[in-house]
Design an enzyme around this catalytic site. Structure first.
Site, PDB file in Angstrom:
ATOM      1  N   THR A 191      56.716 142.823  20.367  1.00 26.89           N
ATOM      2  CA  THR A 191      57.328 141.781  19.539  1.00 26.89           C
ATOM      3  C   THR A 191      56.286 141.086  18.672  1.00 26.89           C
ATOM      4  OG1 THR A 191      58.977 141.385  21.263  1.00 26.89           O
ATOM      5  CG2 THR A 191      58.703 139.665  19.609  1.00 26.89           C
ATOM      6  N   TYR A 196      71.410 143.627  20.605  1.00 30.33           N
ATOM      7  CA  TYR A 196      72.582 143.674  19.715  1.00 30.33           C
ATOM      8  C   TYR A 196      73.779 144.394  20.329  1.00 30.33           C
ATOM      9  CZ  TYR A 196      75.524 143.979  15.600  1.00 30.33           C
ATOM     10  OH  TYR A 196      76.573 143.864  14.736  1.00 30.33           O
ATOM     11  N   TYR A 242      61.049 144.996  29.869  1.00 30.00           N
ATOM     12  CA  TYR A 242      60.771 143.756  29.139  1.00 30.00           C
ATOM     13  C   TYR A 242      62.078 142.995  28.996  1.00 30.00           C
ATOM     14  CZ  TYR A 242      59.227 140.776  25.190  1.00 30.00           C
ATOM     15  OH  TYR A 242      58.941 139.728  24.366  1.00 30.00           O
ATOM     16  N   ARG A 293      65.935 136.672  22.846  1.00 29.94           N
ATOM     17  CA  ARG A 293      65.872 137.524  21.663  1.00 29.94           C
ATOM     18  C   ARG A 293      66.934 138.613  21.667  1.00 29.94           C
ATOM     19  NH1 ARG A 293      61.341 137.597  18.270  1.00 29.94           N
ATOM     20  NH2 ARG A 293      59.615 136.252  18.935  1.00 29.94           N
ATOM     21  N   LYS A 325      57.968 142.765  32.398  1.00 29.35           N
ATOM     22  CA  LYS A 325      57.492 141.582  31.691  1.00 29.35           C
ATOM     23  C   LYS A 325      58.668 140.626  31.650  1.00 29.35           C
ATOM     24  CE  LYS A 325      56.002 139.895  27.159  1.00 29.35           C
ATOM     25  NZ  LYS A 325      55.760 140.231  25.727  1.00 29.35           N
ATOM     26  N   ILE A 355      51.490 139.216  29.985  1.00 28.37           N
ATOM     27  CA  ILE A 355      51.398 139.879  28.683  1.00 28.37           C
ATOM     28  C   ILE A 355      51.500 138.756  27.667  1.00 28.37           C
ATOM     29  CG2 ILE A 355      52.451 141.525  27.094  1.00 28.37           C
ATOM     30  CD1 ILE A 355      53.290 143.171  29.537  1.00 28.37           C
TER      31      ILE A 355
END
Length: 294
Positions: free
Chosen positions: A47, A110, A136, A141, A164, A206
């Site tokens: 990202t 999405y 992740y 997001r 993560k 991270i």
């Protein structure tokens, strides 16, 4: 017990751009800066690296270049996640072919995938690669959250070794640890929660913060692992203001701006990301000055 790709602080490294593509000469400088200051691993094309606006060719070349330039000094982990399972697999197989130490696979965004869909997506990819996978989870997001029960199912796969966790939900992370034990390594995905997650058995972070203060991020982790919990916590608190400044606008806008102010030629943000608001820029500048970075 699952293998551990790294312990400590991995930098979620920014991608420096020119007007035409990736600025590889500047990427070398950022990699060297991090390794010289103690970064424990490099995460490329995540990202923070603006992978969502990189072309397929840029994405792959950034991964290949980083593996080659790092030259086994520290582990290299490639961001290869997508909301298209087949494309994520293609990227993952490419990253494996050029020698990465691990893959970072964000949850599909999405599509609004179900928990069963997450299990199928991740197992489909894990069945077809031979390098370890870090999940992740960043629901702010992606619009999807990996539940502790889903983690338990995913942890059964031998190549799904870690996550993560950027949900910010400490209670959920405690439950993940309780359910999965040593079958799933946990990394903090939030720089303001490194010590809390280490206290739950986490293996490190991270980190966005590592882009500008790699030694300090590394030290938060290393002190904790040495049993110096108070010293580790003191650093976490000491750097809380600058960590917060790095998220005053959506990542990676502030961290890339900070690196520019520090003298790195990281180039432009890719649209639709845009320059910081003036008041936020001044707050960031103040914290950089307070920490003697500019």
């Amino acid at each position: 017990m699952k293998d551990v790709i790294f312990t400590g602080a991995a930098v979620a490294i920014v991608t420096p751009f020119t007007e035409d593509g990736v600025n590889f000469s500047e990427l070398k400088k950022l990699i060297d800066f991090n390794i010289e200051k103690g970064t424990d691993a490099i995460v490329i094309a995540g990202t923070t690296g603006e992978s969502s606006t990189m072309s397929d060719e840029e994405h792959k070349e950034a991964i290949r270049f980083t593996v080659e330039y790092v030259n086994k000094r520290v582990p290299v982990i490639a961001g290869t996640g997508s909301n298209d399972t087949m494309y994520a697999l293609e990227l993952s197989k490419y990253a494996e072919s050029v020698g990465v130490n691990g893959l970072l696979l964000v949850t599909p965004y999405y599509n609004k995938v179900t928990q069963s869909g997450l299990i199928k997506h991740y197992n489909y990819i894990a069945d077809r690669v031979n390098v370890p996978i870090i999940l992740y989870n960043v629901p702010s997001r992606t619009g999807v959250n990996i539940t502790p029960e889903t983690y338990l199912e995913l942890a059964k796969h031998p190549r799904i070794v870690a996550t993560k966790e950027a949900s910010g939900d400490i209670s959920a992370i405690a439950k993940i640890k309780a359910l999965c034990g040593d079958e799933l390594n946990i990394y903090s995905g939030n720089d303001d929660q490194i010590v809390p997650i280490l206290s739950l058995g986490g293996k490190g972070v991270i980190s966005v913060f590592s882009n500008i203060m790699p030694k300090e991020a590394h030290d938060i982790c290393s002190l904790y692992f040495e049993g110096k919990v108070k010293e580790s916590l003191d650093l976490q608190i000491k750097y809380l203001n600058i960590i917060n400044a790095l998220f005053i606008e959506v990542n990676p806008i502030p961290v890339k701006t900070a690196l520019g102010l520090m003298g790195y030629n990281v180039g432009p943000l890719r649209m639709p990301l845009f320059a910081m608001e003036t008041k936020n820029l001044e707050m960031l500048r103040t914290e950089l000055k307070n920490n003697k970075l500019i």
